[in-house]
Design a protein around this motif. Structure first.
Motif, PDB file in Angstrom:
ATOM      1  N   GLY A 183    -100.480  49.373 -78.150  1.00  0.00           N
ATOM      2  CA  GLY A 183    -101.076  48.838 -76.925  1.00  0.00           C
ATOM      3  C   GLY A 183    -100.624  47.409 -76.676  1.00  0.00           C
ATOM      4  N   ASN A 184    -101.593  46.483 -76.670  1.00  0.00           N
ATOM      5  CA  ASN A 184    -101.344  45.073 -76.344  1.00  0.00           C
ATOM      6  C   ASN A 184    -101.376  44.195 -77.602  1.00  0.00           C
ATOM      7  N   SER A 185    -101.517  44.836 -78.782  1.00  0.00           N
ATOM      8  CA  SER A 185    -101.968  44.083 -79.965  1.00  0.00           C
ATOM      9  C   SER A 185    -100.861  43.622 -80.908  1.00  0.00           C
ATOM     10  N   GLY A 186    -100.568  42.344 -80.860  1.00  0.00           N
ATOM     11  CA  GLY A 186     -99.608  41.729 -81.783  1.00  0.00           C
ATOM     12  C   GLY A 186    -100.115  41.761 -83.215  1.00  0.00           C
ATOM     13  N   THR A 187    -101.426  41.570 -83.404  1.00  0.00           N
ATOM     14  CA  THR A 187    -101.964  41.552 -84.767  1.00  0.00           C
ATOM     15  C   THR A 187    -101.810  42.920 -85.415  1.00  0.00           C
ATOM     16  N   SER A 188    -102.167  43.998 -84.673  1.00  0.00           N
ATOM     17  CA  SER A 188    -101.990  45.350 -85.231  1.00  0.00           C
ATOM     18  C   SER A 188    -100.535  45.549 -85.637  1.00  0.00           C
ATOM     19  N   THR A 189     -99.628  45.190 -84.741  1.00  0.00           N
ATOM     20  CA  THR A 189     -98.211  45.456 -84.971  1.00  0.00           C
ATOM     21  C   THR A 189     -97.718  44.724 -86.214  1.00  0.00           C
ATOM     22  N   ARG A 190     -97.950  43.424 -86.258  1.00  0.00           N
ATOM     23  CA  ARG A 190     -97.328  42.638 -87.333  1.00  0.00           C
ATOM     24  C   ARG A 190     -97.981  42.959 -88.682  1.00  0.00           C
ATOM     25  N   THR A 248    -113.715  14.403 -66.758  1.00  0.00           N
ATOM     26  CA  THR A 248    -113.355  13.110 -66.172  1.00  0.00           C
ATOM     27  C   THR A 248    -112.213  12.533 -66.995  1.00  0.00           C
ATOM     28  N   GLY A 249    -111.116  12.186 -66.350  1.00  0.00           N
ATOM     29  CA  GLY A 249    -109.989  11.593 -67.085  1.00  0.00           C
ATOM     30  C   GLY A 249    -108.976  12.645 -67.506  1.00  0.00           C
ATOM     31  N   THR A 250    -108.017  12.183 -68.325  1.00  0.00           N
ATOM     32  CA  THR A 250    -106.844  13.007 -68.626  1.00  0.00           C
ATOM     33  C   THR A 250    -106.968  13.661 -69.998  1.00  0.00           C
ATOM     34  N   THR A 251    -106.593  14.920 -70.062  1.00  0.00           N
ATOM     35  CA  THR A 251    -106.466  15.618 -71.357  1.00  0.00           C
ATOM     36  C   THR A 251    -104.997  15.910 -71.583  1.00  0.00           C
ATOM     37  N   THR A 252    -104.496  15.535 -72.777  1.00  0.00           N
ATOM     38  CA  THR A 252    -103.106  15.857 -73.100  1.00  0.00           C
ATOM     39  C   THR A 252    -103.101  16.783 -74.312  1.00  0.00           C
ATOM     40  N   THR A 253    -102.188  17.734 -74.286  1.00  0.00           N
ATOM     41  CA  THR A 253    -102.006  18.632 -75.435  1.00  0.00           C
ATOM     42  C   THR A 253    -100.522  18.685 -75.762  1.00  0.00           C
ATOM     43  N   SER A 254    -100.214  18.911 -77.030  1.00  0.00           N
ATOM     44  CA  SER A 254     -98.807  18.978 -77.453  1.00  0.00           C
ATOM     45  C   SER A 254     -98.691  19.891 -78.671  1.00  0.00           C
ATOM     46  N   GLY A 255     -97.451  20.192 -79.052  1.00  0.00           N
ATOM     47  CA  GLY A 255     -97.219  21.037 -80.229  1.00  0.00           C
ATOM     48  C   GLY A 255     -97.592  22.486 -79.997  1.00  0.00           C
ATOM     49  N   LEU A 256     -97.566  22.924 -78.739  1.00  0.00           N
ATOM     50  CA  LEU A 256     -98.080  24.268 -78.415  1.00  0.00           C
ATOM     51  C   LEU A 256     -96.983  25.274 -78.034  1.00  0.00           C
ATOM     52  N   HIS A 257     -95.789  25.129 -78.658  1.00  0.00           N
ATOM     53  CA  HIS A 257     -94.718  26.090 -78.353  1.00  0.00           C
ATOM     54  C   HIS A 257     -95.181  27.533 -78.549  1.00  0.00           C
ATOM     55  N   GLU A 258     -96.028  27.750 -79.558  1.00  0.00           N
ATOM     56  CA  GLU A 258     -96.467  29.122 -79.870  1.00  0.00           C
ATOM     57  C   GLU A 258     -97.204  29.777 -78.696  1.00  0.00           C
ATOM     58  N   LEU A 259     -97.824  28.953 -77.830  1.00  0.00           N
ATOM     59  CA  LEU A 259     -98.556  29.550 -76.705  1.00  0.00           C
ATOM     60  C   LEU A 259     -97.629  30.292 -75.751  1.00  0.00           C
ATOM     61  N   ARG A 260     -96.336  29.979 -75.833  1.00  0.00           N
ATOM     62  CA  ARG A 260     -95.388  30.651 -74.922  1.00  0.00           C
ATOM     63  C   ARG A 260     -95.064  32.067 -75.378  1.00  0.00           C
ATOM     64  N   VAL A 261     -95.445  32.438 -76.623  1.00  0.00           N
ATOM     65  CA  VAL A 261     -95.131  33.787 -77.120  1.00  0.00           C
ATOM     66  C   VAL A 261     -96.397  34.558 -77.495  1.00  0.00           C
ATOM     67  N   LYS A 262     -97.502  34.242 -76.826  1.00  0.00           N
ATOM     68  CA  LYS A 262     -98.730  35.033 -77.018  1.00  0.00           C
ATOM     69  C   LYS A 262     -98.686  36.228 -76.059  1.00  0.00           C
ATOM     70  N   GLU A 263     -99.858  36.791 -75.713  1.00  0.00           N
ATOM     71  CA  GLU A 263     -99.875  37.966 -74.847  1.00  0.00           C
ATOM     72  C   GLU A 263     -99.160  37.690 -73.532  1.00  0.00           C
ATOM     73  N   SER A 264     -99.128  36.402 -73.135  1.00  0.00           N
ATOM     74  CA  SER A 264     -98.264  35.958 -72.029  1.00  0.00           C
ATOM     75  C   SER A 264     -97.777  34.566 -72.411  1.00  0.00           C
ATOM     76  N   LEU A 306     -96.670  43.320 -75.049  1.00  0.00           N
ATOM     77  CA  LEU A 306     -96.330  43.357 -76.479  1.00  0.00           C
ATOM     78  C   LEU A 306     -94.831  43.603 -76.677  1.00  0.00           C
ATOM     79  N   SER A 307     -94.237  44.395 -75.786  1.00  0.00           N
ATOM     80  CA  SER A 307     -92.820  44.739 -75.942  1.00  0.00           C
ATOM     81  C   SER A 307     -91.899  43.550 -75.693  1.00  0.00           C
ATOM     82  N   GLY A 308     -92.446  42.463 -75.151  1.00  0.00           N
ATOM     83  CA  GLY A 308     -91.620  41.269 -74.941  1.00  0.00           C
ATOM     84  C   GLY A 308     -91.844  40.212 -76.015  1.00  0.00           C
ATOM     85  N   ARG A 309     -92.714  40.504 -77.021  1.00  0.00           N
ATOM     86  CA  ARG A 309     -93.051  39.453 -78.002  1.00  0.00           C
ATOM     87  C   ARG A 309     -92.109  39.485 -79.205  1.00  0.00           C
ATOM     88  N   PRO A 310     -91.840  38.317 -79.801  1.00  0.00           N
ATOM     89  CA  PRO A 310     -90.842  38.258 -80.873  1.00  0.00           C
ATOM     90  C   PRO A 310     -91.338  38.862 -82.184  1.00  0.00           C
TER      91      PRO A 310
END
Ligand code: S3P
Length: 451
Positions: free
Chosen positions: A99-106, A344-360, A127-131
């Motif tokens: 189905g959609n499950s990377g955890t099941s697969t790996r 209120t104000g700015t939130t910055t995040t970094s080091g999140l390359h992995e988010l590009r290879v999740k379910e989307s 799932l078929s597009g995930r590394p």
């Protein structure tokens, strides 16, 4: 069971609501549920599981384990698993539909790698597009033969794992911080003579280690002065059946928690939630942003720390989220981005390359959706920078195109919460992926807003 790739898209419209109040429970932890089924299958005899997440991802794991010989049934609220023992898996007769499950697969790829069987894995478009190279590499070093479809130089589903028995024990330093890769290697190590070692420079969720010890495996963890963890597992393990209580999923609790922080006069308790430090990063970040979040009635359930989470509406302020906190809240960034958009104000995040290879690709999906609702967001390669609205609701409204969820349950739920806190409502193009991890999502919010 119907798998997610056959679902018809079901759009959803989420209108602004008044205060959220009351006590709720959310479904069981997804990571622990997968592991409970898999480790019980590898024990000899009958294990019992209460609180199992009955989401599609976990049911995909159950179906695959049945196809390899486990007897898995539900009676009342209890799931029973009659395990086949380490080394006792049977050859599945058809492809395993993940189905959609990377955890099941790996995780199941790791399990099969050291058994003398082969299995083909298929899944939905997401799932078929995930590394899969990240698990193919170490499992290949252990002797498994894995043939995968290549897409843009990336090994992807469908793929076939031909396991080998005996496999070769491995010492492997994780090149990406991934509990799935760690767990795949440990699962392969269970049926491999000798010691399998995984070296983890950045700690990730440690449910596999805790639960394997609970099932009687000879597993030890050493942590050096730099926080690098070395997990050693003695192979040809014999696992003993267990009785497991699965706590509520902190990754699901995240949605009502953020909604209650954002909606004025809200006051809720989310009961029985796992607060393992390798999972609970979001709650600390929200507290730093000014969120009134209190852990009540802290206790341990089956080796895992658990609490009831009391949340009251709060004025949030933006912060810099340190990159090293990412693994402890890796699934929670989509909903954090919603909180940040209203702070209120700015939130910055970094080091999140992995988010590009999740379910989307969660960085681009979240940036696109938030911008379409009027938020001020800059997308960087490894994170988002969000200029908050100073507490003003995002515009939303009927003239906006529906938010695209790209078969990603957490994108769908994040924008549902955005709709509850918007001026004129948010339409989400497809809520069906929510069934993978959070059955009952909508009813829980209806209950909280009706009181
Ligand atoms: C999980 C590990 C994480 C997480 C996923 C569940 C697990 O994935 O995103 O939802 O149960 O081991 P990675 O290992 O890819 O970080």
């Amino acid at each position: 069971m119907e798998s997610p790739q056959h679902h018809k898209a079901q759009s959803g419209h989420f209108k602004p609501v008044g205060p959220l109040t009351g006590r709720i429970a959310v479904p069981g932890d997804k990571s622990i549920s997968h592991r409970a089924l898999i480790f019980s299958t590898l024990a000899v005899g009958k294990s019992e599981i209460n609180g199992l997440l009955e989401g599609e991802d976990v049911l995909a794991t159950a179906a695959a384990l049945r196809a390899m010989g486990a007897k898995i049934e539900k009676t009342g609220d209890t799931w029973t698993v009659h395990g086949v023992g380490v080394g006792g898996l049977m050859q599945p007769e058809t492809a395993l539909d993940m189905g959609n499950s990377g955890t099941s697969t790996r995780l199941l790829m790791g399990l099969i790698a050291s058994h003398d069987i082969s299995a083909t894995f298929i899944g939905d478009a997401s799932l078929s597009g995930r590394p899969m190279g990240r698990v193919i590499d170490p499992l290949g070093l252990m002797g498994a033969d894995i043939q995968a479809r290549m897409q843009d130089d990336k090994a992807c589903l469908p793929l076939t794992v031909r396991g080998i028995c005996p496999a070769i024990p491995l010492e492997y330093r994780l090149p990406v911080a991934s509990a799935q890769v760690k767990s795949a290697i440990l699962l392969a190590g269970l049926n491999t003579p000798g010691i399998t070692r995984v070296i983890e420079p950045t700690p990730t969720r440690d449910h596999s280690e805790t639960m394997l010890k609970g099932f009687g495996a000879d597993l030890s963890v050493e942590v050096d002065d730099n926080g690098v963890r070395t997990i050693s597992l003695v192979g040809e393990a014999e696992l003993k059946p267990q009785s497991i209580k699965v706590p509520g999923d902190p990754s699901s609790a995240a949605f009502p928690v953020v909604a209650a922080l954002l909606i004025p006069e809200s006051d809720i308790v989310v009961e029985n939630i796992g607060i393992n430090p390798t999972r609970a990063g979001l709650f600390g970040v929200l507290q730093k942003m000014g969120g009134d979040i209190v852990f009540e009635n802290e206790r341990r359930v089956g080796g895992e720390p658990v609490a009831d989470i009391h949340v009251r509406h709060s004025d949030l302020k933006g912060i810099d989220v340190p990159a090293n906190i990412a693994p402890s809240m890796i699934d929670e960034f989509p909903i954090l981005f919603i909180a940040a958009a209203l702070a209120t104000g700015t939130t910055t995040t970094s080091g999140l390359h992995e988010l590009r290879v999740k379910e989307s690709d969660r960085l681009s999906q979240m940036a696109e959706g938030l911008i379409s609702l009027g938020a001020n967001v800059t997308e960087k390669e490894d994170g988002l920078v969000i200029q908050g609205s100073d507490g003003k609701p995002l515009s939303g409204g009927g003239n906006k195109p529906a938010i695209k969820t790209a078969l990603d349950h957490r994108i769908a739920m994040s924008f549902a919460v955005a709709g509850l806190t918007s001026k004129a409502g948010v339409t989400v193009d497809d809520m069906s992926p929510v069934e993978t991890s959070f059955p009952g999502f909508r009813d829980i919010f209806l209950g909280l807003s009706a009181q």
